[in-house]
Write a protein that holds these residues in place. Structure first.
Motif, PDB file in Angstrom:
ATOM      1  N   SER A 146       0.824  -1.211   0.000  1.00  0.00           N
ATOM      2  CA  SER A 146       0.000   0.000   0.000  1.00  0.00           C
ATOM      3  C   SER A 146       0.856   1.258   0.000  1.00  0.00           C
ATOM      4  N   VAL A 147       1.941   1.242   0.773  1.00  0.00           N
ATOM      5  CA  VAL A 147       2.828   2.403   0.833  1.00  0.00           C
ATOM      6  C   VAL A 147       3.512   2.622  -0.517  1.00  0.00           C
ATOM      7  N   ALA A 148       3.966   1.537  -1.142  1.00  0.00           N
ATOM      8  CA  ALA A 148       4.600   1.665  -2.462  1.00  0.00           C
ATOM      9  C   ALA A 148       3.622   2.249  -3.475  1.00  0.00           C
ATOM     10  N   ASP A 149       2.397   1.757  -3.463  1.00  0.00           N
ATOM     11  CA  ASP A 149       1.371   2.247  -4.382  1.00  0.00           C
ATOM     12  C   ASP A 149       1.097   3.726  -4.147  1.00  0.00           C
ATOM     13  N   SER A 150       0.996   4.113  -2.884  1.00  0.00           N
ATOM     14  CA  SER A 150       0.752   5.518  -2.538  1.00  0.00           C
ATOM     15  C   SER A 150       1.907   6.407  -2.981  1.00  0.00           C
ATOM     16  N   TRP A 151       3.129   5.931  -2.783  1.00  0.00           N
ATOM     17  CA  TRP A 151       4.320   6.693  -3.175  1.00  0.00           C
ATOM     18  C   TRP A 151       4.312   6.980  -4.682  1.00  0.00           C
TER      19      TRP A 151
END
Length: 318
Positions: free
Chosen positions: A294-299
């Protein structure tokens, strides 16, 4: 000699994250240099600031690129193994505060073509499905694209010095250390730039592909899993732990000696069994993986980046 009794309570996923975290030699920034730092990126006062150079970061991948990174794991049936992965540069963006750095366009000397600027809204007539070429034998794009140095949506991002997005088949890639040293022949900042020179938006993604495991000769489910890890390159995030465990503090760099760059995001491909997701400790592996994806996608969404490998790992086809 292989050591299998290291960190007995560590899950296989934790072992992977721990063993693939680059640890880079660091130096202390001279006091005279501290006043020159971008205050937007370094707003706090610190007595000492340590940093690393990008050249030292690539050097830290030398052995892994040549021989693979060995990850101690335990199979479903309790067998102790060491699984080896080779790192490849999947993507990188470097933002600096220096608008005078050269941002000239270049092309690979080989069959590769210029990678389209992921920030641009103007695309050619080529379809998205052609751009995000499959890994099953179709040709794929590989190349360089440097954004106009004046481009900056806000002052915090800085000026884009360099970016690279790998789009070729895994079989057509060269290991990370070799790739970065090759790119640095044309872009010397890839060796000389320091982590304190980079904005918080600077990052890289590393694709880890499995090569073999020891002992060999036994088929173990889920050992064909590929990983994609995301790492910040700026000293602005230096004191953040991200997903790192307190139990793994021995992997952290010591102040003035080295700096660890644990991944803040992740994606996986071909994860079908239970080797990498343990049900120990209340299922924290599943939660961690979900959080890091999720963090990678948000980044990527915040930077308006279409990352080919991430899309492929996540099963996104256009």
């Amino acid at each position: 000699m292989f050591i299998f009794d290291k960190v007995p309570m560590q899950t296989n996923l934790e072992s992977f994250l721990d063993c693939t975290t680059p640890v880079v030699p660091s130096q202390f920034l001279p006091k005279s240099e501290m006043m020159k730092l971008n205050k937007l990126w370094h707003p706090w006062e610190r007595e000492n600031i340590d940093y690393f150079t990008l050249g030292d970061l690539w050097t830290s991948f030398d052995e892994w690129s040549a021989c693979g990174a060995g990850i101690p794991i335990v199979s479903d049936d309790g067998q102790n193994l060491i699984q080896y992965f080779v790192p490849y540069l999947s993507a990188i963006q470097i933002f600096t505060s220096n608008s005078s750095l050269n941002c000239t366009r270049d092309r690979d000397e080989t069959d590769s073509s210029e990678t389209r600027d992921s920030f641009s809204d103007s695309f050619s007539d080529e379809s998205e499905s052609e751009k995000l070429s499959r890994w099953d034998g179709c040709s794929s794009e590989e190349g360089l694209s440097e954004q106009d140095c004046s481009w900056h949506p806000n002052a915090r991002l800085g000026n884009l010095y360099f970016q690279y997005f790998e789009k070729s088949s895994p079989y057509g890639r060269v290991p990370l250390a070799d790739k970065t040293f090759s790119l640095a022949e044309r872009y010397p900042g890839l060796m000389s730039l320091r982590s304190v020179d980079l904005s918080p938006a600077s990052w890289m993604a590393v694709a880890w592909y499995p090569i073999y495991h020891i002992p060999a000769g036994r088929a173990v489910r889920d050992l064909q899993t590929c990983f994609l890890t995301y790492h910040t390159l700026s000293s602005s995030f230096q004191d953040m732990d991200f997903e790192e465990d307190a139990e793994n503090v021995e992997r952290k760099g010591k102040e003035g000696e080295s700096i660890a760059l644990p991944p803040f995001g992740m994606a996986t491909y071909k994860m079908q069994g239970d080797v990498w997701i343990s049900d120990k400790m209340g299922g924290q592996d599943q939660e961690r993986l979900f959080s890091m994806v999720s963090v990678a996608d948000s980044w990527l969404k915040q930077l308006h980046v279409q990352h080919h490998d991430f899309n492929y790992f996540m099963g996104i086809r256009h």
